[in-house]
Design a protein around this motif. Structure first.
Motif, PDB file in Angstrom:
ATOM      1  N   GLU A  71       0.368  -1.095   0.219  1.00  0.00           N
ATOM      2  CA  GLU A  71      -0.051  -0.476  -0.255  1.00  0.00           C
ATOM      3  C   GLU A  71       0.432   1.423  -0.037  1.00  0.00           C
ATOM      4  O   GLU A  71       0.562   2.550  -0.448  1.00  0.00           O
ATOM      5  CB  GLU A  71      -1.250   0.026   1.274  1.00  0.00           C
ATOM      6  CG  GLU A  71      -2.125  -0.912   0.820  1.00  0.00           C
ATOM      7  CD  GLU A  71      -2.488  -1.456   2.153  1.00  0.00           C
ATOM      8  OE1 GLU A  71      -2.355  -1.055   3.360  1.00  0.00           O
ATOM      9  OE2 GLU A  71      -3.983  -1.967   2.511  1.00  0.00           O
ATOM     10  N   ARG A  72       1.929   1.608   0.483  1.00  0.00           N
ATOM     11  CA  ARG A  72       3.054   2.773   1.038  1.00  0.00           C
ATOM     12  C   ARG A  72       3.547   2.561  -1.031  1.00  0.00           C
ATOM     13  O   ARG A  72       3.306   3.773  -0.874  1.00  0.00           O
ATOM     14  CB  ARG A  72       3.870   2.669   1.652  1.00  0.00           C
ATOM     15  CG  ARG A  72       3.903   1.806   3.062  1.00  0.00           C
ATOM     16  CD  ARG A  72       4.569   2.287   4.372  1.00  0.00           C
ATOM     17  NE  ARG A  72       5.670   1.313   4.130  1.00  0.00           N
ATOM     18  CZ  ARG A  72       5.983   0.221   4.770  1.00  0.00           C
ATOM     19  NH1 ARG A  72       4.501   0.181   5.868  1.00  0.00           N
ATOM     20  NH2 ARG A  72       6.697  -0.704   4.763  1.00  0.00           N
ATOM     21  N   THR A  84       2.989   5.778  -2.782  1.00  0.00           N
ATOM     22  CA  THR A  84       4.383   6.476  -3.384  1.00  0.00           C
ATOM     23  C   THR A  84       4.373   6.551  -4.416  1.00  0.00           C
ATOM     24  O   THR A  84       4.686   8.369  -5.101  1.00  0.00           O
ATOM     25  CB  THR A  84       5.597   5.838  -2.561  1.00  0.00           C
ATOM     26  OG1 THR A  84       5.936   5.797  -1.780  1.00  0.00           O
ATOM     27  CG2 THR A  84       6.640   6.457  -2.819  1.00  0.00           C
ATOM     28  N   GLY A  85       4.062   6.150  -5.399  1.00  0.00           N
ATOM     29  CA  GLY A  85       3.745   5.665  -7.251  1.00  0.00           C
ATOM     30  C   GLY A  85       2.848   6.942  -7.535  1.00  0.00           C
ATOM     31  O   GLY A  85       3.545   7.072  -8.526  1.00  0.00           O
ATOM     32  N   GLN A  86       1.903   7.030  -6.829  1.00  0.00           N
ATOM     33  CA  GLN A  86       0.700   7.633  -7.159  1.00  0.00           C
ATOM     34  C   GLN A  86       1.526   9.053  -6.905  1.00  0.00           C
ATOM     35  O   GLN A  86       1.098   9.812  -8.198  1.00  0.00           O
ATOM     36  CB  GLN A  86      -0.373   8.097  -6.448  1.00  0.00           C
ATOM     37  CG  GLN A  86      -1.120   6.068  -6.717  1.00  0.00           C
ATOM     38  CD  GLN A  86      -2.131   5.784  -5.824  1.00  0.00           C
ATOM     39  OE1 GLN A  86      -2.308   6.653  -4.834  1.00  0.00           O
ATOM     40  NE2 GLN A  86      -3.152   5.273  -6.456  1.00  0.00           N
ATOM     41  N   ARG A  87       1.914   9.400  -6.231  1.00  0.00           N
ATOM     42  CA  ARG A  87       2.384  10.965  -5.474  1.00  0.00           C
ATOM     43  C   ARG A  87       3.433  10.808  -6.340  1.00  0.00           C
ATOM     44  O   ARG A  87       3.233  12.162  -7.447  1.00  0.00           O
ATOM     45  CB  ARG A  87       2.749  10.991  -4.658  1.00  0.00           C
ATOM     46  CG  ARG A  87       1.840  10.620  -3.423  1.00  0.00           C
ATOM     47  CD  ARG A  87       2.428  11.464  -1.870  1.00  0.00           C
ATOM     48  NE  ARG A  87       3.974  10.563  -1.472  1.00  0.00           N
ATOM     49  CZ  ARG A  87       3.913   9.503  -0.839  1.00  0.00           C
ATOM     50  NH1 ARG A  87       2.384   9.144  -0.354  1.00  0.00           N
ATOM     51  NH2 ARG A  87       4.601   8.650  -0.061  1.00  0.00           N
ATOM     52  N   TYR A  95       3.601   9.834  -9.770  1.00  0.00           N
ATOM     53  CA  TYR A  95       3.206  10.323 -10.805  1.00  0.00           C
ATOM     54  C   TYR A  95       2.203  11.759 -11.108  1.00  0.00           C
ATOM     55  O   TYR A  95       2.121  12.305 -12.631  1.00  0.00           O
ATOM     56  CB  TYR A  95       2.303   9.237 -11.144  1.00  0.00           C
ATOM     57  CG  TYR A  95       1.032   9.546 -12.435  1.00  0.00           C
ATOM     58  CD1 TYR A  95       1.661   9.175 -13.912  1.00  0.00           C
ATOM     59  CD2 TYR A  95      -0.241  10.005 -12.338  1.00  0.00           C
ATOM     60  CE1 TYR A  95       0.904   8.828 -15.205  1.00  0.00           C
ATOM     61  CE2 TYR A  95      -0.850   9.736 -13.781  1.00  0.00           C
ATOM     62  CZ  TYR A  95      -0.492   9.858 -14.473  1.00  0.00           C
ATOM     63  OH  TYR A  95      -1.004   9.381 -16.383  1.00  0.00           O
ATOM     64  N   ILE A  96       1.543  11.824  -9.871  1.00  0.00           N
ATOM     65  CA  ILE A  96       0.990  13.629 -10.077  1.00  0.00           C
ATOM     66  C   ILE A  96       1.793  14.053 -10.094  1.00  0.00           C
ATOM     67  O   ILE A  96       2.221  15.311 -11.266  1.00  0.00           O
ATOM     68  CB  ILE A  96       0.257  13.332  -8.501  1.00  0.00           C
ATOM     69  CG1 ILE A  96      -0.845  12.258  -8.729  1.00  0.00           C
ATOM     70  CG2 ILE A  96      -0.452  15.191  -7.893  1.00  0.00           C
ATOM     71  CD1 ILE A  96      -2.104  12.521  -7.388  1.00  0.00           C
ATOM     72  N   ASN A  97       3.173  14.085  -9.414  1.00  0.00           N
ATOM     73  CA  ASN A  97       4.395  15.109  -9.538  1.00  0.00           C
ATOM     74  C   ASN A  97       4.516  15.035 -10.943  1.00  0.00           C
ATOM     75  O   ASN A  97       4.581  16.502 -11.719  1.00  0.00           O
ATOM     76  CB  ASN A  97       5.411  14.751  -8.223  1.00  0.00           C
ATOM     77  CG  ASN A  97       5.080  15.391  -6.916  1.00  0.00           C
ATOM     78  OD1 ASN A  97       3.687  15.551  -6.920  1.00  0.00           O
ATOM     79  ND2 ASN A  97       5.637  13.900  -6.295  1.00  0.00           N
ATOM     80  N   SER A  98       4.900  14.379 -11.203  1.00  0.00           N
ATOM     81  CA  SER A  98       5.897  14.196 -13.078  1.00  0.00           C
ATOM     82  C   SER A  98       4.527  14.984 -13.504  1.00  0.00           C
ATOM     83  O   SER A  98       4.897  15.620 -14.785  1.00  0.00           O
ATOM     84  CB  SER A  98       5.743  12.594 -13.034  1.00  0.00           C
ATOM     85  OG  SER A  98       4.805  11.891 -13.199  1.00  0.00           O
ATOM     86  N   ARG A  99       3.052  14.757 -14.044  1.00  0.00           N
ATOM     87  CA  ARG A  99       2.318  15.095 -14.526  1.00  0.00           C
ATOM     88  C   ARG A  99       2.061  16.801 -14.500  1.00  0.00           C
ATOM     89  O   ARG A  99       2.293  17.912 -15.166  1.00  0.00           O
ATOM     90  CB  ARG A  99       1.056  15.034 -14.176  1.00  0.00           C
ATOM     91  CG  ARG A  99       0.525  13.324 -14.575  1.00  0.00           C
ATOM     92  CD  ARG A  99       0.929  13.348 -16.190  1.00  0.00           C
ATOM     93  NE  ARG A  99      -0.635  14.382 -16.775  1.00  0.00           N
ATOM     94  CZ  ARG A  99      -1.949  13.397 -16.977  1.00  0.00           C
ATOM     95  NH1 ARG A  99      -1.748  12.162 -16.860  1.00  0.00           N
ATOM     96  NH2 ARG A  99      -2.708  14.463 -17.950  1.00  0.00           N
ATOM     97  N   ASN A 100       2.624  17.745 -13.161  1.00  0.00           N
ATOM     98  CA  ASN A 100       2.342  18.541 -12.657  1.00  0.00           C
ATOM     99  C   ASN A 100       3.517  19.603 -12.672  1.00  0.00           C
ATOM    100  O   ASN A 100       3.682  20.875 -13.643  1.00  0.00           O
ATOM    101  CB  ASN A 100       2.182  18.719 -11.280  1.00  0.00           C
ATOM    102  CG  ASN A 100       0.533  18.376 -10.683  1.00  0.00           C
ATOM    103  OD1 ASN A 100       0.153  18.376 -11.348  1.00  0.00           O
ATOM    104  ND2 ASN A 100       1.063  18.454  -9.544  1.00  0.00           N
TER     105      ASN A 100
END
Length: 247
Positions: free
Chosen positions: A228-229, A233-236, A238-243
């Protein structure tokens, strides 16, 4: 005696690996025995809550644990092929499994030699307490987080052993009603063997088996939390890279 491996959790960022240490269960378990010293969970459990949803957790059976051993030549004993866990995994997560026992005491283990250290300590405590008519009654409250000693008369917590500090649990070869496990104190790094006796052989066997199940549940809970961690972390990331791309 049938030896079960895989039942000692080594701490690496809590429970990242499951080591193959030793735990023995007698070959006397059967499905239909009457267990009058097995206690209702809710009487001595401070984790229980009807409002808490039960987690879904899949654990390996005793046979699977033996099959997953690092030793490819290890044969699964016939008794373990038929052995099954006594409790639903959630009981060891949300609640606890409680057993009435007699506490013989503990001994300092100066040099740890696996199950031999446990068996030696059992013999010492049996000899030193054989003339004591009334031994203290202790409720062992087992969960995936560890084992609690509860005073049977006052229902007060006496002490608690974390699951990661419990090793080398087994029954006495001469009298299967006696059993013990070894703990490690982090402050002093000393090892102590705690010795108990139960009303029946079947009860002692179930307690040892439940300890093994608690180790497996702790391991699977840790692996679930780790996954789950990693997902979070992977989702965060991904979001950071999109931003960053958008800017």
């Amino acid at each position: 005696m049938a030896k079960i491996s895989n039942f000692s959790v080594i701490e690496t960022n809590r429970y990242d690996t499951l080591d193959l240490s030793e735990l023995e269960v007698a070959d006397t378990l059967n499905e239909d025995y009457c267990l009058k010293d097995k206690l209702p969970n809710e009487d001595f459990d401070d984790h229980a809550s009807d409002s808490v949803p039960k987690p879904y957790l899949r654990i390996r059976s005793p046979t699977q644990l033996m099959s997953d051993s690092r030793d490819p030549d290890r044969k699964v004993p016939h008794s373990l092929m038929e052995a099954q866990w006594r409790h639903h995994p959630d009981e060891l997560v949300i609640n606890s499994c409680n057993y009435m026992t007699k506490y013989l005491g503990s001994t300092l283990v100066k040099e740890l030699h696996g199950l031999e250290s446990t068996k030696t300590s059992i013999q010492k405590l049996k000899a030193s307490t054989k003339d004591i008519a009334k031994k203290p009654s202790i409720i062992l409250s087992i969960s995936y987080s560890g084992v609690k000693f509860i005073n049977a008369e006052t229902q007060q917590l006496v002490c608690e052993h974390e699951i990661r500090n419990i090793h080398c649990a087994c029954q006495d070869a001469e009298d299967l009603r006696h059993f013990a496990y070894i703990t490690k104190e982090h402050q002093t790094h000393n090892h102590y063997c705690h010795v108990f006796s139960s009303h029946t052989v079947e009860l002692a066997s179930e307690i040892i088996l439940t300890l093994g199940q608690a180790f497996e549940v702790a391991y699977q809970m840790a692996m679930k939390e780790k996954a789950e961690r990693a997902c979070s972390t992977g989702q965060r990331n991904y979001i950071n890279s999109r931003n960053i791309s958008a800017s």
